[in-house]
Design a protein around this motif. Structure first.
Motif, short mmCIF file in Angstrom:
data_model
loop_
_atom_site.label_atom_id
_atom_site.label_comp_id
_atom_site.label_asym_id
_atom_site.label_seq_id
_atom_site.Cartn_x
_atom_site.Cartn_y
_atom_site.Cartn_z
N LEU A 1 0.82 -1.21 0.00
CA LEU A 1 0.00 0.00 0.00
C LEU A 1 0.86 1.26 0.00
N ALA A 2 1.93 1.26 0.78
CA ALA A 2 2.83 2.42 0.80
C ALA A 2 3.45 2.65 -0.57
N ARG B 1 0.73 4.08 -2.91
CA ARG B 1 0.42 5.48 -2.57
C ARG B 1 1.57 6.40 -2.97
N THR B 2 2.80 5.94 -2.75
CA THR B 2 3.97 6.73 -3.13
C THR B 2 4.04 6.93 -4.64
N CYS B 3 3.61 5.93 -5.39
CA CYS B 3 3.61 6.01 -6.86
C CYS B 3 2.45 6.84 -7.39
N GLY B 4 1.56 7.27 -6.53
CA GLY B 4 0.46 8.13 -6.96
C GLY B 4 -0.91 7.49 -6.93
N ALA B 5 -1.00 6.19 -6.72
CA ALA B 5 -2.30 5.50 -6.67
C ALA B 5 -2.89 5.69 -5.27
N ARG B 6 -3.34 6.92 -5.01
CA ARG B 6 -3.81 7.28 -3.67
C ARG B 6 -5.31 7.12 -3.47
N GLU B 7 -6.06 7.08 -4.57
CA GLU B 7 -7.51 7.01 -4.47
C GLU B 7 -7.96 5.62 -4.03
N THR B 8 -8.78 5.60 -3.02
CA THR B 8 -9.37 4.34 -2.55
C THR B 8 -10.87 4.40 -2.80
N THR C 1 -9.88 0.90 2.76
CA THR C 1 -8.61 1.65 2.77
C THR C 1 -7.49 0.88 2.10
N VAL D 1 -7.42 0.19 -4.41
CA VAL D 1 -6.97 1.17 -5.40
C VAL D 1 -8.16 1.41 -6.32
#
Length: 172
Positions: A57-58, A61-68, A80, A83
């Motif tokens: 998950l980290a 999220r770091t790569c930009g896939a932040r939307e859940t 949570t 993706v």
């Protein structure tokens, strides 16, 4: 166990953790809501599965896939760890599995006793080197008595560390 699931209707992927005992019910819960489990990675230690999940998950999220997904989109829980808009993020279940396998391999390796011993040994060597350097500085400064006392204390500490390493090695 760490699992990967996908839901085409929601254009979403999920990474999750479940125990072997509750695996069937968890997978069925997701299946009732349109999710398909695409892969499972077994772990002997559930804590390792959780660490691997968090690493995946980290990374995402770091790569930009932040939307859940929203909580109401995943009423069975675990939103949570999703993706959203996976296709737009150019992320497939196979790619998520590849990331999860890498994370799992690293977690399993770094949680092994041999890795932990290696890291601890490296830290002891670094500290011993700093101690020797400090003793040399004291001697050059003419503080021989203080240097000798520090060396004696360091020698005793190293002896205790060596005993601890031997006991650890014997327990493996």
């Amino acid at each position: 166990m760490l699992y990967i699931a996908e839901c085409d209707e929601l254009d979403a992927l999920k990474v999750g953790v479940t125990s072997r005992a509750s695996r069937t019910s968890r997978v069925r819960q997701h299946a009732r809501h349109g999710w398909r489990t695409t892969a499972e990675i077994p772990f002997d230690d559930g804590r390792h599965a959780f660490v691997a999940e968090q690493a995946v998950l980290a990374f995402l999220r770091t790569c930009g896939a932040r939307e859940t997904l929203r909580q109401d989109q995943l009423p069975q829980g675990g939103y949570t760890e999703t993706v959203a808009f996976a296709r737009l993020a150019h992320l497939s279940a196979d790619q998520l599995l590849a990331v999860a396998r890498v994370a799992a391999g690293i977690v399993e390796a770094t949680e092994s006793p041999l890795y932990i011993i290696e890291v601890a040994g490296s830290q002891v060597i670094a500290e011993a080197t700093r101690l020797v350097e400090h003793i040399q500085v004291l001697r050059r400064a003419g503080r021989r008595r203080e240097a000798d006392e520090l060396a004696a204390e360091g020698w005793l500490a190293l002896g205790e560390i060596l005993k601890a390493f031997q006991a650890l090695r014997d327990s493996l």
